[in-house]
Design an enzyme around this catalytic site. Sequence first.
Site, PDB file in Angstrom:
ATOM      1  N   CYS A 102       0.825  -1.225   0.000  1.00  0.00           N
ATOM      2  CA  CYS A 102       0.000   0.000   0.000  1.00  0.00           C
ATOM      3  C   CYS A 102       0.852   1.265   0.000  1.00  0.00           C
ATOM      4  O   CYS A 102       0.622   2.190  -0.781  1.00  0.00           O
ATOM      5  CB  CYS A 102      -0.942   0.003   1.203  1.00  0.00           C
ATOM      6  SG  CYS A 102      -0.239  -0.633   2.708  1.00  0.00           S
TER       7      CYS A 102
ATOM      8  N   HIS B 191      -2.594   6.271   4.635  1.00  0.00           N
ATOM      9  CA  HIS B 191      -1.131   6.324   4.799  1.00  0.00           C
ATOM     10  C   HIS B 191      -0.642   7.670   4.269  1.00  0.00           C
ATOM     11  O   HIS B 191      -1.011   8.087   3.169  1.00  0.00           O
ATOM     12  CB  HIS B 191      -0.464   5.208   4.014  1.00  0.00           C
ATOM     13  CG  HIS B 191      -0.600   3.829   4.605  1.00  0.00           C
ATOM     14  ND1 HIS B 191      -1.215   3.567   5.810  1.00  0.00           N
ATOM     15  CD2 HIS B 191      -0.194   2.620   4.133  1.00  0.00           C
ATOM     16  CE1 HIS B 191      -1.178   2.269   6.070  1.00  0.00           C
ATOM     17  NE2 HIS B 191      -0.563   1.660   5.057  1.00  0.00           N
TER      18      HIS B 191
HETATM   19  C1  2RA Z   1       0.789  -2.003   6.675  1.00  0.00           C
HETATM   20  N1  2RA Z   1       1.670  -2.027   4.410  1.00  0.00           N
HETATM   21  O1  2RA Z   1       0.425  -0.830   6.449  1.00  0.00           O
HETATM   22  C2  2RA Z   1       1.331  -2.863   5.552  1.00  0.00           C
HETATM   23  C3  2RA Z   1       0.379  -3.951   5.182  1.00  0.00           C
HETATM   24  N2  2RA Z   1      -0.857  -3.467   4.713  1.00  0.00           N
HETATM   25  O2  2RA Z   1       0.703  -2.545   7.771  1.00  0.00           O
END
Ligand code: 2RA
Length: 338
Positions: free
Chosen positions: A147, A239
């Site tokens: 991601c 994120h």
């Molecule tokens: C996280 N990229 O954000 C890793 C798995 N989705 O924990």
Amino acid sequence: MVSVGVLGATGAVGQRFVQLLADHPYFDLTVLTASGRSAGKKYRDAVNWRLDVPLPESAGDIIVAETKTECLKNADIVFSALPADLATTIETDCAKAGIGVCSNASSHRMDQDVPLVVPEVNADHLRMIELQRDAGNDGFIVTNPNCSTIMLTVSLAPIRNFHFTDLRVATMQAISGAGFEGIPAMSIFDNVVPYIGNEEEKMERETLKIMGTFDGSEIVNAPFSVSASCNRVPVIDGHTMAVWLDIKEPVENVAKAFQSWRCPIGDLPTLPEKSVDFMVQQDRPQPRLDRMKGKGMTVSVGRLRPGIRYIAMGHNTIRGAAGASILNAELICDRGYI
Ligand code: 2RA
């Protein structure tokens, strides 16, 4: 319609697949698999539905199957939301059985003949499916990256023609990235199964493959270095990352590139109106403490500063996982591989 299934349908990403596949114009969701204890139940009875949208009625009536190749014979494409250790074998077996696998798992991302695709960035890498066909597979495996790698590479798409040799990135990753029950620590496991890697290694290696070139037989990695530091923050979804690039161009030219960029691929059902939303306000984008409704497939970019530094942010289970895999499947259909 293309008959599709979801492997690992009861987990965080599996539920996002079910949500996003409901009433999809290309895909007819016919198979949902999960662990043995869920098999035989109706999906609505097997799943602990945790999303901020209702469980689609049509999916709720599907009887959950076990995650075995023989349970998938009616599917043309399966979306894999499996953990890496389970995904490795079943995805290979599905491809051998003539099924197309669009996988969110990390297991096969760095395989020499498997395309690691972000459609706005490297749609031409889909040609790697031919390598799998030449090896006798009637099906194929196509993977989307981690991601955080997706947010990074989508943000790079508008400025990839500027010269740079060194990319540094620090992430602030939402709790939902660790799944619903996950311990929200960063994945620190090194190489537990073929290429699972830790979070930083995924970003560093995957970015070079995605931004690299496919010469018809292999990928030539992108000619710059990537250094990542990944962190967990108390945000539900989304994120965020700070990016540094040694681009020597005046920052005004880089801003113009972000503002004038147009997505290079034709329209697809899951492609957002804006894959990159360049924000000129100097205090945007900001992590959202609640959910990121309405921003599912867009990567927001802002706080562009000299030296070239900027902030990118995107929804980690929609753009960063299930939505990414579904977009790949739409591109696969659009390019005639199914
Ligand atoms: C996280 N990229 O954000 C890793 C798995 N989705 O924990």
